[in-house]
Scaffold this motif. Sequence first.
Motif, mmCIF file in Angstrom:
data_model
loop_
_atom_site.group_PDB
_atom_site.id
_atom_site.type_symbol
_atom_site.label_atom_id
_atom_site.label_comp_id
_atom_site.label_asym_id
_atom_site.label_seq_id
_atom_site.Cartn_x
_atom_site.Cartn_y
_atom_site.Cartn_z
ATOM 1 N N LEU A 182 73.757 51.209 44.745
ATOM 2 C CA LEU A 182 74.464 51.693 43.559
ATOM 3 C C LEU A 182 75.957 51.813 43.854
ATOM 4 O O LEU A 182 76.345 52.222 44.952
ATOM 5 C CB LEU A 182 73.913 53.046 43.126
ATOM 6 N N THR A 183 76.782 51.475 42.889
ATOM 7 C CA THR A 183 78.238 51.581 43.047
ATOM 8 C C THR A 183 78.771 52.737 42.204
ATOM 9 O O THR A 183 78.220 53.065 41.151
ATOM 10 C CB THR A 183 78.939 50.278 42.625
ATOM 11 N N SER A 184 79.832 53.338 42.680
ATOM 12 C CA SER A 184 80.505 54.407 41.929
ATOM 13 C C SER A 184 81.901 54.567 42.515
ATOM 14 O O SER A 184 82.688 53.622 42.523
ATOM 15 C CB SER A 184 79.706 55.717 41.993
ATOM 16 N N SER A 185 82.184 55.726 43.063
ATOM 17 C CA SER A 185 83.433 55.984 43.785
ATOM 18 C C SER A 185 83.090 56.857 44.980
ATOM 19 O O SER A 185 81.994 57.441 45.045
ATOM 20 C CB SER A 185 84.443 56.717 42.894
ATOM 21 N N GLU A 186 84.015 56.947 45.929
ATOM 22 C CA GLU A 186 83.733 57.795 47.082
ATOM 23 C C GLU A 186 83.510 59.235 46.650
ATOM 24 O O GLU A 186 82.588 59.907 47.118
ATOM 25 C CB GLU A 186 84.875 57.742 48.103
ATOM 26 N N ALA A 187 84.343 59.713 45.715
ATOM 27 C CA ALA A 187 84.227 61.103 45.266
ATOM 28 C C ALA A 187 82.850 61.375 44.672
ATOM 29 O O ALA A 187 82.219 62.401 44.967
ATOM 30 C CB ALA A 187 85.322 61.409 44.254
ATOM 31 N N THR A 188 82.365 60.469 43.836
ATOM 32 C CA THR A 188 81.048 60.638 43.218
ATOM 33 C C THR A 188 79.945 60.605 44.263
ATOM 34 O O THR A 188 79.005 61.415 44.234
ATOM 35 C CB THR A 188 80.806 59.538 42.165
ATOM 36 N N MET A 189 80.045 59.663 45.212
ATOM 37 C CA MET A 189 79.061 59.562 46.280
ATOM 38 C C MET A 189 78.999 60.854 47.090
ATOM 39 O O MET A 189 77.905 61.361 47.410
ATOM 40 C CB MET A 189 79.394 58.379 47.200
ATOM 41 N N LEU A 190 80.159 61.422 47.411
ATOM 42 C CA LEU A 190 80.191 62.632 48.229
ATOM 43 C C LEU A 190 79.605 63.827 47.487
ATOM 44 O O LEU A 190 78.940 64.680 48.091
ATOM 45 C CB LEU A 190 81.625 62.929 48.664
ATOM 46 N N VAL A 191 79.844 63.895 46.181
ATOM 47 C CA VAL A 191 79.249 64.970 45.369
ATOM 48 C C VAL A 191 77.728 64.868 45.402
ATOM 49 O O VAL A 191 77.019 65.871 45.568
ATOM 50 C CB VAL A 191 79.764 64.913 43.914
ATOM 51 N N GLN A 192 77.227 63.640 45.261
ATOM 52 C CA GLN A 192 75.780 63.439 45.281
ATOM 53 C C GLN A 192 75.177 63.813 46.633
ATOM 54 O O GLN A 192 74.094 64.392 46.708
ATOM 55 C CB GLN A 192 75.448 61.990 44.924
ATOM 56 N N ILE A 193 75.891 63.465 47.711
ATOM 57 C CA ILE A 193 75.418 63.841 49.047
ATOM 58 C C ILE A 193 75.378 65.363 49.181
ATOM 59 O O ILE A 193 74.404 65.941 49.672
ATOM 60 C CB ILE A 193 76.317 63.225 50.141
#
Length: 297
Positions: A182-193
Amino acid sequence: MNKCRKELSIILVLLMIAVLTACGGTKDASNSEETESEINGEEITIGQINWAENIAVTNMWKAILEDKGYNVKLNVLDMGVMMQALESGDLDAHLEIWLPVQDANYFKEYQDTVNFSEATWFDNAKVGLAVPTYLEEVNSIEDLNEHKELFGGEIIGFDPGAGTMDVTKEVIEDYNLEFELLTSSEATMLVQIGEAVESEEPIVAPLWTPHWIFSKYDLKFLKDPQNTYGGVEKIHHATRDGFSEDYPKVSEWFKNWKMNDEQIGKLIDYVEDAEEPLDGAKKWIDENQELVNKWVK
């Protein structure tokens, strides 16, 4: 006669002082002209990607260069546009090229039109798929298919133009993973983590060090038996054609630049904690002026 000789000696000494002073003045004037010709009022434009370490180092160099009299603009771009802008000359520099693996595709495409510096500023970078440490049964990329349902068949990614995302696609092919990236942004990925870890839920994502995420959460890299992500990565910088001729001092300073884990980690922390990234970078510079002086000597 002795009086005449004494007066002549005094005159000769005064003449020598005058000549030496003139020579010194000429040298100072020459140095001043050289400095003014490099600091010419035009903007040095540095490309920035919204990744934690890139925001940190671009703001650090903006602060350093502006303190030296340069006018610096940060231009936020994704990686693909970044390289095109360096090639066209619309961008002066980009400070984060990961080699030999992560940005190999960009190096191959642009090596004849963009200057990739042989000098590195970080020599111990690492990239891979990471999961929370509480997932004790998942320790290798080879384990993922067995636990596909646990992760919902998804790898949580970030910017689609990032070299690491391209390498992750290769990982999916090399290991025949039944997963979607899945693609998004680093900020979104880090929030999900962060949300997953706080709930002790499973998640897998491509991550890298240096990064503050590893100091905030207990995460582990999955073993990569096929070494698709590569081993140790080194971080270089790249500049447009002709940059070293237009800005020889800055070009040399970039080559002198070197950081270790502790230094880049603290810089990222300061930038993350500050209301404005530039303020955090300036705080770090104040505390590490001796190191910075070695770069800009």
